[in-house]
Design a protein around this motif. Structure first.
Motif, PDB file in Angstrom:
ATOM      1  N   LYS A 545       4.917  -6.085  19.289  1.00 53.30           N
ATOM      2  CA  LYS A 545       4.693  -5.042  20.289  1.00 53.30           C
ATOM      3  C   LYS A 545       5.310  -3.703  19.900  1.00 53.30           C
ATOM      4  CE  LYS A 545       4.081  -8.105  24.255  1.00 53.30           C
ATOM      5  NZ  LYS A 545       4.590  -8.498  25.595  1.00 53.30           N
ATOM      6  N   LYS A 546       6.504  -3.713  19.311  1.00 49.81           N
ATOM      7  CA  LYS A 546       7.136  -2.444  18.942  1.00 49.81           C
ATOM      8  C   LYS A 546       6.345  -1.739  17.847  1.00 49.81           C
ATOM      9  CE  LYS A 546      11.896  -3.385  20.314  1.00 49.81           C
ATOM     10  NZ  LYS A 546      13.327  -3.430  19.875  1.00 49.81           N
ATOM     11  N   ASN A 547       5.823  -2.515  16.926  1.00 50.60           N
ATOM     12  CA  ASN A 547       4.979  -1.947  15.875  1.00 50.60           C
ATOM     13  C   ASN A 547       3.723  -1.343  16.484  1.00 50.60           C
ATOM     14  OD1 ASN A 547       4.002  -1.379  13.261  1.00 50.60           O
ATOM     15  ND2 ASN A 547       2.899  -3.317  13.216  1.00 50.60           N
ATOM     16  N   THR A 548       3.131  -2.048  17.439  1.00 49.91           N
ATOM     17  CA  THR A 548       1.940  -1.557  18.125  1.00 49.91           C
ATOM     18  C   THR A 548       2.247  -0.272  18.884  1.00 49.91           C
ATOM     19  OG1 THR A 548       1.117  -3.821  18.354  1.00 49.91           O
ATOM     20  CG2 THR A 548       0.136  -2.145  19.776  1.00 49.91           C
ATOM     21  N   GLU A 549       3.396  -0.228  19.542  1.00 51.15           N
ATOM     22  CA  GLU A 549       3.788   0.977  20.285  1.00 51.15           C
ATOM     23  C   GLU A 549       3.941   2.174  19.360  1.00 51.15           C
ATOM     24  OE1 GLU A 549       7.346  -0.123  22.307  1.00 51.15           O
ATOM     25  OE2 GLU A 549       6.331  -1.441  23.754  1.00 51.15           O
ATOM     26  N   LEU A 550       4.525   1.952  18.181  1.00 52.95           N
ATOM     27  CA  LEU A 550       4.702   3.050  17.223  1.00 52.95           C
ATOM     28  C   LEU A 550       3.352   3.580  16.753  1.00 52.95           C
ATOM     29  CD1 LEU A 550       6.615   4.775  15.455  1.00 52.95           C
ATOM     30  CD2 LEU A 550       6.437   2.983  13.706  1.00 52.95           C
TER      31      LEU A 550
END
Length: 686
Positions: A545-550
């Protein structure tokens, strides 16, 4: 401040091209120029020594020297003895770099830039001079003068292509001198031709000065001055200049050996393809490159609106990707899908595999012949020649792409493949008395992604590279998410466990990872097709999810501003990064595939360019004049050192490794680099 420009007898300084005219435009609008006669039989200019001294004195007297393509003009002036010192490099400015930082997506040639930034049309000089030069070339042929005019195929002009007349701007002056006192020619016309060359040259230097002033106003206004003046931008130009000067060496014997071997393999693969078609009653004609009607009809059963007469004579493969023309594609991506999905050992699978092998080798042979076309005999630092050794001086351009990645041409040295079992680096390597070392950032783009996003499971791959279950592999992380059922059947004892048991699925996971990393969007289905599992892309997005948010952050940033930025370098400007343009589609929208890729690739380019400047400074401070940085290929740097027994250069190489990793400190992300030793050739490491 002054802006110089050169007019030359060609663009290939390594093969005899030299300047015959140098012009300078000052910021007070004064213009000076020096023109030299050219021997029409040899194309060599006759340069008075006094002119060289006067030109050098003028350069040293100024505070800033502005170029449009500094490397080219400086190298050309060097061929006639005009020296470019370290002091002059510090004064050197570059409008190409200005154009890139202001909008990396726009053309950067002088004509376009002047129109865009100044509303100044200098293209009229181009049109006028073209007409005159074509007439001058016809005049040489009409009077059968036997002069060496420019044309494609001359060994002294490997870069000469269709627009060859620009290499003959010296002709009007030679014609004027040759026909002096001859009443059979129109001397007024010759004078006009000569004047048009002078006007053309002076307009370029004057336009460069005007352009630079305007660009600097915009750079200052946008708060980009520190970034423009930084080492990864202006500072990298003299480093690249030195790399080009040294060049890349190869063995002629080994290159010939590879060409012969690849031609045999290409012919064998072609015979297999033709044999498979013949077994189905089809007479196949393979193209030298790309597709033709015969190939497309055999593979798909139709070409445009023409159907094959008998479907049993075709492989009748489904269309998995369409070309820009709208027809079925057989590009690299489509070929990979077929290889992964067609039944093993079927005629279709064998055909696609052999077609890919033929294309791969045909392309490599084209590359290798291009290396030969641009090569010259190799000489060591002391001027000694060596039999069978050659050198190519590729042109490296740090401002040619949308991103901060460099491009390469004449010839392209960044296309030297190192694929497993197919490595055309074999011909390249250290000549006698030398050794090569290469250092490559480890998973640079993945590292930038992991640490910037703060995605812990991705960070663990780098901080626990030898621990199960992923052993530092992004591909295995993707496998665990998208092939959860298969993942549970593996004993995670080694990195190769899954690949050994499920090689096809592992290849698909790699293709999936590449698709996602290069910006494939969920709605396109590209990543799912690569994984061969519907819903794979969504599962990975939800898991990381954090990668997707970035990624979404940079997509939204680009939609709002039209560009993305690199990760800020705290030693240059801690508040913002380098702006990178994001191209728009025909509807004016920014495709979601570009922003994050441009952001990461440009940050990677920033890191390696900064490392190059620091490494060259390390060489200079330690008087390592016989140690050379010779190549930059994506995230890899290649070095040519004097041979030392028992890897005696290793301490210096470890220092270079530290310097490369220092780029990570500047942006707050830990980077690592690997070391390879090449005592014989670039394809083999010890």
């Amino acid at each position: 401040m002054l802006a110089p420009d050169t007019e030359t007898t060609g663009v290939d300084s390594w093969h005899g091209s030299k300047p015959f005219l140098v012009t300078m435009a000052y910021d007070n609008h004064d213009i000076y120029y020096w023109r030299w006669d050219v021997n029409p039989k040899t194309r060599m200019p006759i340069v008075p020594k006094g002119d060289i001294q006067e030109i050098e004195d003028r350069f040293h007297a100024e505070d800033e020297i502005v170029f449009q393509n500094a490397k080219f003009d400086i190298r050309m002036m060097g061929t006639v003895g005009i020296k470019w010192t370290k002091e002059l490099w510090k004064k050197t400015r570059e409008t190409l770099m200005c154009s890139h930082i202001l909008n990396s997506g726009l053309p950067k040639d002088l004509t376009f830039s002047c129109m865009y930034y100044l509303k100044l049309d200098i293209g009229k000089y181009d049109k006028a001079i073209k007409k005159n030069m074509l007439a001058a070339r016809r005049m040489v042929e009409k009077y059968d003068l036997g002069w060496m005019i420019a044309k494609e195929g001359l060994p002294t002009m490997p870069s000469a292509k269709k627009v060859v007349w620009k290499n003959d701007l010296w002709l009007p002056f030679a014609l004027k001198d040759h026909f002096k006192g001859n009443d059979d020619v129109d001397h007024e016309e010759l004078d006009n031709w000569c004047d048009s060359v002078i006007d053309y040259a002076n307009s370029d230097s004057e336009a460069t000065m005007m352009l630079y002033k305007r660009q600097m106003q915009l750079i200052e206004k946008r708060g980009l001055m520190d970034i423009y003046m930084s080492d990864p931008r202006l500072g990298v130009i003299p480093v690249i200049f030195r790399m080009e000067n040294k060049g890349i060496q190869y063995s002629g014997k080994r290159l010939d050996e590879q060409i012969t071997s690849y031609q045999k393999e290409a012919d064998r693969a072609a015979r297999t393809c033709i044999g498979i078609a013949r077994s189905k009653g089809y007479d196949l004609t393979l193209p030298k490159s790309g597709n033709n009607e015969s190939l497309v009809k055999f593979v798909f059963g139709s070409y445009k609106d023409r159907e094959i007469e008998d479907e049993t004579q075709s492989l009748m493969l489904p269309v998995v990707k369409k070309a820009d023309s709208g027809g079925p594609s057989l590009d690299k991506d489509a070929m990979q899908i077929y290889q992964d999905t067609l039944p093993t050992r079927s005629k279709a699978s064998t055909f696609i595999k052999r077609l890919g092998e033929k294309r791969q080798r045909d392309t490599a042979i084209t590359y290798m012949h291009n290396y030969e076309r641009f090569a010259e005999s190799y000489k060591d630092d002391k001027g000694r020649e060596y039999d069978d050794w050659f050198v190519i001086h590729s042109s490296i351009n740090p401002s040619d792409t949308y991103t901060l990645r460099c491009s390469s041409k004449q010839p392209n040295s960044q296309n030297v493949s190192k694929q497993k079992g197919f490595n055309i680096r074999y011909a390249f390597g250290p000549p006698p008395g030398r050794e090569w070392w290469s250092l490559d950032y480890n998973n640079l783009e993945y590292r930038l992604t992991a640490y910037e996003s703060g995605e812990q499971v991705m960070i663990d791959l780098f901080e626990k590279p030898n621990e199960p279950p992923f052993f530092g592999s992004f591909h295995l992380l993707n496998v665990s998410i998208i092939y959860e059922d298969l993942w549970k059947t593996i004993k995670h004892e080694s990195k190769d466990s899954f690949g050994d048991k499920y090689p096809g699925w592992y290849r698909s996971a790699k293709e999936f990872g590449f698709a996602v990393n290069f910006g494939a969007q969920l709605k396109s289905g590209t990543a799912d097709r690569a994984a061969r599992r519907p819903g794979s892309h969504l599962k990975v997005l939800n898991r990381l999810k954090k990668n997707t948010e970035l990624r979404n952050y940079w997509i939204n940033f680009a939609k709002e501003k039209g560009y993305v930025e690199t990760i800020p370098d705290k030693t240059v400007d801690p508040n913002r990064g380098y702006p990178i343009y994001c191209p728009r589609d025909k509807y004016g929208r920014i495709p979601e595939t570009k922003p994050f890729s441009n952001h990461i690739q440009s940050t990677a380019g920033w890191c390696i360019n900064k490392a190059m400047v620091r490494i060259q400074d390390y060489f200079d401070r330690n008087s390592m004049d016989d140690h050379h940085m010779i190549m930059q290929v994506h995230d890899e740097l290649v070095f040519d050192f004097p041979f030392r027994k028992n890897k005696g250069n290793l301490p210096k190489v470890r220092k270079i490794k530290q310097i490369m990793e220092q780029s990570g400190d500047d942006i707050g992300i830990p980077l690592t680099a690997g070391i390879d030793y090449h005592p014989n050739n670039w394809s083999v490491s010890e």
